[in-house]
Every structure is written in C-alpha cells, then in structure tokens.
Design an enzyme around this catalytic site. Structure first.
Site, PDB file in Angstrom:
ATOM      1  CD  GLN A  96       6.655  -6.516   9.624  1.00  0.00           C
ATOM      2  OE1 GLN A  96       7.180  -5.450   9.926  1.00  0.00           O
ATOM      3  NE2 GLN A  96       7.356  -7.530   9.166  1.00  0.00           N
ATOM      4  CG  ASN A  97       3.007  -7.794   3.643  1.00  0.00           C
ATOM      5  OD1 ASN A  97       3.895  -7.060   4.075  1.00  0.00           O
ATOM      6  ND2 ASN A  97       3.250  -8.892   2.958  1.00  0.00           N
ATOM      7  CG  ASP A  99      -0.715  -7.702   0.366  1.00  0.00           C
ATOM      8  OD1 ASP A  99      -1.124  -8.792   0.797  1.00  0.00           O
ATOM      9  OD2 ASP A  99       0.504  -7.453   0.222  1.00  0.00           O
ATOM     10  CG  HIS A 114       2.140  -2.981  10.420  1.00  0.00           C
ATOM     11  ND1 HIS A 114       3.370  -3.119   9.808  1.00  0.00           N
ATOM     12  CD2 HIS A 114       2.394  -2.879  11.749  1.00  0.00           C
ATOM     13  CE1 HIS A 114       4.328  -3.108  10.739  1.00  0.00           C
ATOM     14  NE2 HIS A 114       3.759  -2.974  11.920  1.00  0.00           N
ATOM     15  CB  CYS A 146     -17.555   7.332  10.678  1.00  0.00           C
ATOM     16  SG  CYS A 146     -17.944   6.258  12.077  1.00  0.00           S
ATOM     17  CB  ALA A 227       9.089 -15.387  -0.377  1.00  0.00           C
TER      18      ALA A 227
HETATM   19  P1  OAD Z   1      10.764  -3.564   3.711  1.00  0.00           P
HETATM   20  O1  OAD Z   1      10.524  -2.892   2.412  1.00  0.00           O
HETATM   21  O2  OAD Z   1      11.450  -2.807   4.786  1.00  0.00           O
HETATM   22  O3  OAD Z   1      11.620  -4.869   3.467  1.00  0.00           O
HETATM   23  C1  OAD Z   1      11.282  -5.782   2.475  1.00  0.00           C
HETATM   24  C2  OAD Z   1      12.182  -6.976   2.614  1.00  0.00           C
HETATM   25  O4  OAD Z   1      11.767  -7.944   1.666  1.00  0.00           O
HETATM   26  C3  OAD Z   1      13.659  -6.672   2.355  1.00  0.00           C
HETATM   27  O5  OAD Z   1      14.433  -7.170   3.423  1.00  0.00           O
HETATM   28  C4  OAD Z   1      13.956  -7.457   1.058  1.00  0.00           C
HETATM   29  O6  OAD Z   1      15.243  -8.046   1.077  1.00  0.00           O
HETATM   30  C5  OAD Z   1      12.899  -8.546   1.109  1.00  0.00           C
HETATM   31  N1  OAD Z   1      12.515  -9.072  -0.194  1.00  0.00           N
HETATM   32  C6  OAD Z   1      12.497  -8.459  -1.412  1.00  0.00           C
HETATM   33  N2  OAD Z   1      12.076  -9.305  -2.367  1.00  0.00           N
HETATM   34  C7  OAD Z   1      11.814 -10.488  -1.755  1.00  0.00           C
HETATM   35  C8  OAD Z   1      11.342 -11.768  -2.201  1.00  0.00           C
HETATM   36  N3  OAD Z   1      11.052 -11.991  -3.485  1.00  0.00           N
HETATM   37  N4  OAD Z   1      11.198 -12.755  -1.285  1.00  0.00           N
HETATM   38  C9  OAD Z   1      11.489 -12.536   0.021  1.00  0.00           C
HETATM   39  N5  OAD Z   1      11.928 -11.348   0.494  1.00  0.00           N
HETATM   40  C10 OAD Z   1      12.091 -10.344  -0.373  1.00  0.00           C
HETATM   41  O7  OAD Z   1       9.352  -4.122   4.204  1.00  0.00           O
HETATM   42  P2  OAD Z   1       8.884  -4.573   5.655  1.00  0.00           P
HETATM   43  O8  OAD Z   1      10.028  -5.105   6.430  1.00  0.00           O
HETATM   44  O9  OAD Z   1       7.690  -5.431   5.469  1.00  0.00           O
HETATM   45  O10 OAD Z   1       4.639  -0.432   8.037  1.00  0.00           O
HETATM   46  O11 OAD Z   1       8.432  -3.200   6.282  1.00  0.00           O
HETATM   47  C11 OAD Z   1       7.907  -3.205   7.581  1.00  0.00           C
HETATM   48  C12 OAD Z   1       6.905  -2.100   7.741  1.00  0.00           C
HETATM   49  O12 OAD Z   1       7.454  -0.851   7.375  1.00  0.00           O
HETATM   50  C13 OAD Z   1       5.680  -2.218   6.854  1.00  0.00           C
HETATM   51  O13 OAD Z   1       4.691  -3.049   7.380  1.00  0.00           O
HETATM   52  C14 OAD Z   1       5.201  -0.816   6.765  1.00  0.00           C
HETATM   53  C15 OAD Z   1       6.528  -0.174   6.521  1.00  0.00           C
HETATM   54  O14 OAD Z   1       6.630   1.125   6.624  1.00  0.00           O
HETATM   55  C16 OAD Z   1       3.435   0.127   8.067  1.00  0.00           C
HETATM   56  O15 OAD Z   1       2.743   0.293   7.092  1.00  0.00           O
HETATM   57  C17 OAD Z   1       3.029   0.518   9.439  1.00  0.00           C
END
Ligand code: OAD
Length: 238
Positions: A96-97, A99, A114, A146, A227
């Site tokens: 979903q990242n 980067d 994403h 574009c 992680a």
């Molecule tokens: P979130 O910010 O919602 O969640 C990040 C998760 O990473 C949390 O559950 C933390 O507990 C966990 N976390 C933090 N540090 C960590 C570490 N060192 N190792 C492992 N896990 C860790 O991010 P996403 O779930 O990725 O969408 O968000 C989903 C989507 O919402 C993103 O792709 C973005 C956002 O809005 C779009 O850009 C469309």
C-alpha cells in the site's frame, strides 16, 4: 521467535503498509491523530482536494517525494527481497506504500496498489501511461504538463478511487497458501479485506506489527514486533 514454516509448494502473498517503512524514518499515517504531516487526509488525498487546491496537493506530495528519496530501505524490506529470491514466482509482494523502498531493496514481483510517489500521470486521464517524475516542485508553475497539454497529477490512488491491479491481486490471493501482512492498521479497504479473501481460499494468514490491527480477528496468527527487528528472523530459511 521461530521462522515461519514455508514449504516447497507454498505460494506466498505479502501485503505491506506504512509500518514496514517506519524504521526507515517515514511516518505512518495514523500515528498522529488522523493528521498526515499536519494535513487532514481529505485536504490532500482526494480527487476533490486536487480540483480545489492543486498547489496544496502538489506541495504535500513534493515533500513526501523528498522524504522518500532521502530514506533508505531497512532490514524488513531486505528480508522480503531475500524471500522472493528463494521462492521466485511462488512469491508476490503487494504494497500500500507509495515509496520505492521495496524495489530499492531488490523486490521485483511487486504491486504498488496505491500508486507510486516517483510517477505522475495525466489529470484528464487522456490515456497516456504514468511517467517517471520524482520532481519536487516549489510552485504549481513548475509542475510539468502531460503531452496532451493537461496538468499532471501525482500517480497516487486517492480516497474514493479504485486501487490498481485489483484483478491480478484477487487472482494471486486465490492461489496463495500463506498470506503475510506487515505494518498496516487494517483500516483502509479493500486491502483490509485481503486477509478474509485469503482465509476463505484456505490460506494461513499471519500479521506482523507492534500493535493489533483493526482486522486482527481475521488472522490465524499475530506476531507482535517491529518489522525491521522481527522479519529477518521470521523469514529466515530455518
Ligand atoms: P497506517 O498508518 O494506518 O498504519 C500503520 C501500521 O504500522 C500501524 O498498524 C502500526 O502499528 C504499524 N507499525 C508502526 N511501526 C511499525 C514497525 N516498525 N513495524 C511494523 N509495523 C509498524 O498505515 P497503512 O495501514 O499502511 O492510502 O495505511 C493504509 C493506507 O491508508 C495507505 O496506503 C494510505 C493511507 O491513507 C493511500 O495513500 C491511498
């Protein structure tokens, strides 16, 4: 911590979220009261925001581009690239990242569902494919156009838009025997449902992160930890 048992016939589908890049210094989204680098998500990450204030949206993504360019892959990105080298086409990584730390660590079988920070595409959807564009723009005038003349927008899936490659993702989840989900809060759909689709298809489902995600009850196993610290051991050949 014992390594995950991965057999010679397993097919592994990995889903990562912002947590996998946290130890590279890139902030997660929900870490700070629903604000994202000081902005409400709906002000910078929706089609309406782009129409209303493209300068703000471009400024926000320019800053995120800069942060991503300065970050380095961590041990979690490296462990996933190592696993791919072991499993070949029995492995798929969906992130979903936005980067590029997975590919910089060596991942090849990779879907950016994403979008990607380092690309832009036509705002008018003229049909041309996304272009490589890591530009960091100080004003809207600097943003390239574009080839059709319309404005470019970041190649990012905004809220309310359809994630990319969903057909391929569904097909790969159906075939997977093991789903590993790392560092995502389980609050953004459809990605938060992948674990349920995998479970219905009979796969083992494992979550790794420092706290339980919103969809924790759908997993067969939860591994608590960061992680970069846990993944190298969890994925070691044993
Ligand atoms: P979130 O910010 O919602 O969640 C990040 C998760 O990473 C949390 O559950 C933390 O507990 C966990 N976390 C933090 N540090 C960590 C570490 N060192 N190792 C492992 N896990 C860790 O991010 P996403 O779930 O990725 O969408 O968000 C989903 C989507 O919402 C993103 O792709 C973005 C956002 O809005 C779009 O850009 C469309």
């Amino acid at each position: 911590m014992s390594p995950l048992a991965i057999s010679a016939t397993d097919r592994v589908f990995v889903l990562t979220g912002a947590g996998v890049s946290a130890e590279s210094g890139l902030p997660t989204f929900r870490a700070s009261d629903g604000l994202w680098e000081g902005h409400r998500i709906e002000d910078v990450c929706t089609p309406e925001a782009l129409a209303r204030n493209p300068a703000l949206v471009w400024d926000f993504y320019s800053k995120r581009r800069l942060a991503a360019q300065r970050a380095e892959p961590n041990a979690a990105h490296a462990a996933l690239a190592d696993l791919e080298r072991r499993l070949g086409d029995r492995f798929l990584l969906c992130t979903q990242n936005v980067d590029d730390l997975h590919e910089r660590a060596g991942s090849l079988r990779l879907i950016h569902m994403h979008g990607e920070l380092k690309k832009s595409r036509c705002e008018e959807e003229c049909g041309r494919p996304p272009v490589e564009d890591g530009g960091v723009y100080g004003s809207l005038d600097e943003v390239p156009r574009c080839a059709c003349g319309a404005m470019l927008r970041p190649h990012i899936v905004f809220f309310g838009e359809m994630p990319l490659e969903m057909g391929l993702i569904q097909e790969e989840i159906r075939r997977a025997t093991l789903m590993l989900v790392v560092g995502t809060s389980g609050s953004v759909y459809p990605a938060a449902n992948f674990v349920r689709w995998a479970g219905l298809a009979g796969a083992r489902t494992v979550y790794l992160g420092p706290e339980r995600p919103s969809n924790a009850s759908a997993f067969s196993q939860i591994v608590e930890g960061r992680a970069g610290e846990v993944l190298p051991e969890l994925l070691s050949a044993g």
